[in-house]
Design an enzyme around this catalytic site. Structure first.
Site, short mmCIF file in Angstrom:
data_model
loop_
_atom_site.label_atom_id
_atom_site.label_comp_id
_atom_site.label_asym_id
_atom_site.label_seq_id
_atom_site.Cartn_x
_atom_site.Cartn_y
_atom_site.Cartn_z
N HIS A 205 74.32 -93.56 -92.12
CA HIS A 205 75.20 -94.41 -91.31
C HIS A 205 76.48 -95.00 -92.82
O HIS A 205 77.65 -95.56 -91.64
CB HIS A 205 74.58 -95.89 -90.89
CG HIS A 205 74.71 -96.66 -91.85
ND1 HIS A 205 73.32 -96.30 -92.76
CD2 HIS A 205 75.09 -97.72 -92.02
CE1 HIS A 205 73.00 -97.85 -93.57
NE2 HIS A 205 74.56 -98.25 -93.46
C1 UD1 Z 1 77.98 -102.36 -92.21
C2 UD1 Z 1 77.94 -102.81 -93.77
C3 UD1 Z 1 77.48 -102.05 -94.16
C4 UD1 Z 1 75.85 -101.15 -92.99
C5 UD1 Z 1 75.75 -101.75 -92.18
C6 UD1 Z 1 74.33 -101.71 -91.94
C7 UD1 Z 1 80.07 -103.31 -94.24
C8 UD1 Z 1 81.78 -102.71 -95.06
N1 UD1 Z 1 79.13 -102.29 -94.05
O1 UD1 Z 1 78.35 -100.97 -91.96
O2 UD1 Z 1 76.96 -102.20 -95.45
O3 UD1 Z 1 74.67 -100.84 -94.10
O4 UD1 Z 1 76.45 -102.52 -91.88
O5 UD1 Z 1 74.10 -101.17 -89.94
O6 UD1 Z 1 80.66 -104.08 -94.19
N2 UD1 Z 1 79.83 -100.58 -84.20
C9 UD1 Z 1 79.19 -100.77 -82.41
N3 UD1 Z 1 79.12 -101.38 -82.18
C10 UD1 Z 1 78.44 -102.42 -83.62
C11 UD1 Z 1 79.32 -102.30 -84.60
C12 UD1 Z 1 79.54 -101.10 -85.01
O7 UD1 Z 1 79.91 -100.08 -81.93
O8 UD1 Z 1 77.65 -103.32 -82.98
C13 UD1 Z 1 80.79 -99.34 -84.48
C14 UD1 Z 1 82.44 -99.38 -84.36
O9 UD1 Z 1 82.49 -98.07 -83.82
C15 UD1 Z 1 82.75 -100.13 -86.21
C16 UD1 Z 1 81.15 -98.87 -86.51
O10 UD1 Z 1 80.10 -98.73 -86.30
O11 UD1 Z 1 83.55 -99.44 -86.31
C17 UD1 Z 1 81.25 -99.55 -88.05
O12 UD1 Z 1 81.27 -100.54 -88.20
P1 UD1 Z 1 81.38 -101.70 -89.51
O13 UD1 Z 1 80.42 -102.74 -88.74
O14 UD1 Z 1 82.51 -101.82 -89.44
O15 UD1 Z 1 80.48 -100.78 -90.32
P2 UD1 Z 1 78.89 -100.58 -90.61
O16 UD1 Z 1 78.52 -98.84 -90.99
O17 UD1 Z 1 78.29 -100.53 -88.99
#
Ligand code: UD1
Length: 352
Positions: A205
């Site tokens: 991820h």
């Molecule tokens: C975040 C953390 C990472 C951690 C991970 C655990 C940062 C910079 N990164 O990464 O360190 O290891 O969480 O999972 O804070 N999305 C959804 N549903 C959700 C949340 C996210 O669809 O409930 C999708 C969205 O498209 C979003 C993408 O996932 O843009 C990334 O989510 P984001 O919270 O920005 O970062 P993670 O990759 O989850």
């Protein structure tokens, strides 16, 4: 009564919150929870509150997904008002996400006393957004709660030793509890996995792996060719990037599945022949459970997991080679503590 507010927002933080909430309430603290809303899908958020019996957050900022700067800034703005209203004696920030950094900056400006759980981890890879989040959070904090000796060394080397304490890793507290409950209750494997068949558990991820098309394609191709069923609970970031790049996950031996609950993940990890991951938490869980692991990264914040070959760092093209290495058999010891980290944190907060 001493008032503590935990600020959480992303999946691994809900896991870390579980033992801390239990210990703080058992030790007479008033404990409130602010959820930033960084993760909002039920399978990345609600499921953990339910399975650990953590009360609903007192406040949910509902920030959601944005670019790094927008997400961090919106969380800071929401947190400032919430923290002023809640008026805690201590704020707890967890790990290294954008929610962690936003919390650290908001607290340093108000100011409010901030303790950082999982302080002192360093990958020395400045390409990772998490590396900046960790360093900045540690330097804004009043109390640094380190999970390992290596983390304590990093904190000392950055002149932060006087506010640092080795408490152990709260993720081991919850892992030990859930593992013994799974063993006692004899949980069946989820996902209709055939218990008599060997399989691999994979998770990918991280931004460094998912956001570059060639690298992601190479990782997924390797996972599709490992020769035995490979289950990949798929984080929304992975699903989104595969769609964007036209990568089909469900090919060869690779079986994409929905994200798992913590208990399902640990049940699956316990019986898997090997784990392939880029998650910090899962590397450590694999080590503690005694499942060999391959980490698709160039470095790790958890170097202890590499001892005896239990974990190996591998480039995407070398994943297949790495899973075929000789099975590790050394004693792993307890580099992440004895499952009493949350108790140590409560004790420290009481003393201070
Ligand atoms: C975040 C953390 C990472 C951690 C991970 C655990 C940062 C910079 N990164 O990464 O360190 O290891 O969480 O999972 O804070 N999305 C959804 N549903 C959700 C949340 C996210 O669809 O409930 C999708 C969205 O498209 C979003 C993408 O996932 O843009 C990334 O989510 P984001 O919270 O920005 O970062 P993670 O990759 O989850």
């Amino acid at each position: 009564m001493v008032k503590v507010v935990s600020v959480v927002g992303a999946r691994p933080q809900f896991v870390k919150l579980a033992p801390v909430h239990k210990s703080l309430t058992a030790n007479g603290f008033e404990h409130q929870i602010v959820h930033t809303g960084q993760h909002y899908d039920a399978k990345l958020s609600d499921v953990f509150f339910k399975e650990f019996g953590i009360p609903e957050p007192d406040i949910n900022l509902g920030i959601g997904s944005h670019s790094h700067a927008v997400q961090t800034a919106r969380i800071m703005i929401g947190l400032e008002e919430s923290l002023i209203n809640l008026d805690p004696d201590w704020v707890l920030a967890y790990g290294d996400t954008n929610s962690t950094l936003a919390c650290a900056i908001a607290c340093s400006k108000l100011p409010l006393r901030l303790a950082h759980i999982e302080a002192g981890l360093r990958s020395n890879n400045k390409e990772m957004p998490e590396e900046h989040n960790r360093i900045l959070t540690d330097h804004c904090s009043d109390l640094l709660l380190a999970p390992t000796h290596a983390a304590m060394e990093f904190l000392r080397s950055e002149n932060l030793g006087s506010k640092s304490h080795l408490v152990g890793d709260v993720m081991i507290d919850i892992l030990d509890l859930v593992k013994s409950s799974i063993e006692k209750q004899g949980d069946n494997l989820p996902l209709s996995i055939n218990p008599s068949e060997e399989y691999i558990l994979a998770t990918i991820h991280r931004q460094e792996n998912t956001d570059h098309q060639d690298r992601l394609q190479e990782i997924i191709s390797s996972l599709q060719n490992l020769g035995i069923p490979t289950f990949i609970p798929s984080h929304p970031r992975l699903v989104k990037k595969c769609e964007e790049f036209g990568i089909n996950l469900a090919k060869g031996n690779l079986i994409p599945v929905e994200p798992l609950s913590y208990r399902e993940l640990i049940t699956t990890a316990l019986s898997s022949a090997h784990i392939v991951t880029d998650s910090g938490g899962l590397q450590k869980e694999a080590f503690h459970l005694g499942t060999p692991c391959t980490t698709v990264r160039t470095e790790t914040e958890w170097p202890e997991t590499l001892s005896g070959g239990w974990n190996e760092l591998a480039e995407p093209s070398k994943i297949g080679e790495s899973i075929l290495r000789q099975a590790p058999n050394t004693n792993r010891g307890a580099p992440f503590g004895n499952g009493d980290a949350a108790g140590n944190i409560s004790q420290l907060l009481k003393e201070i």
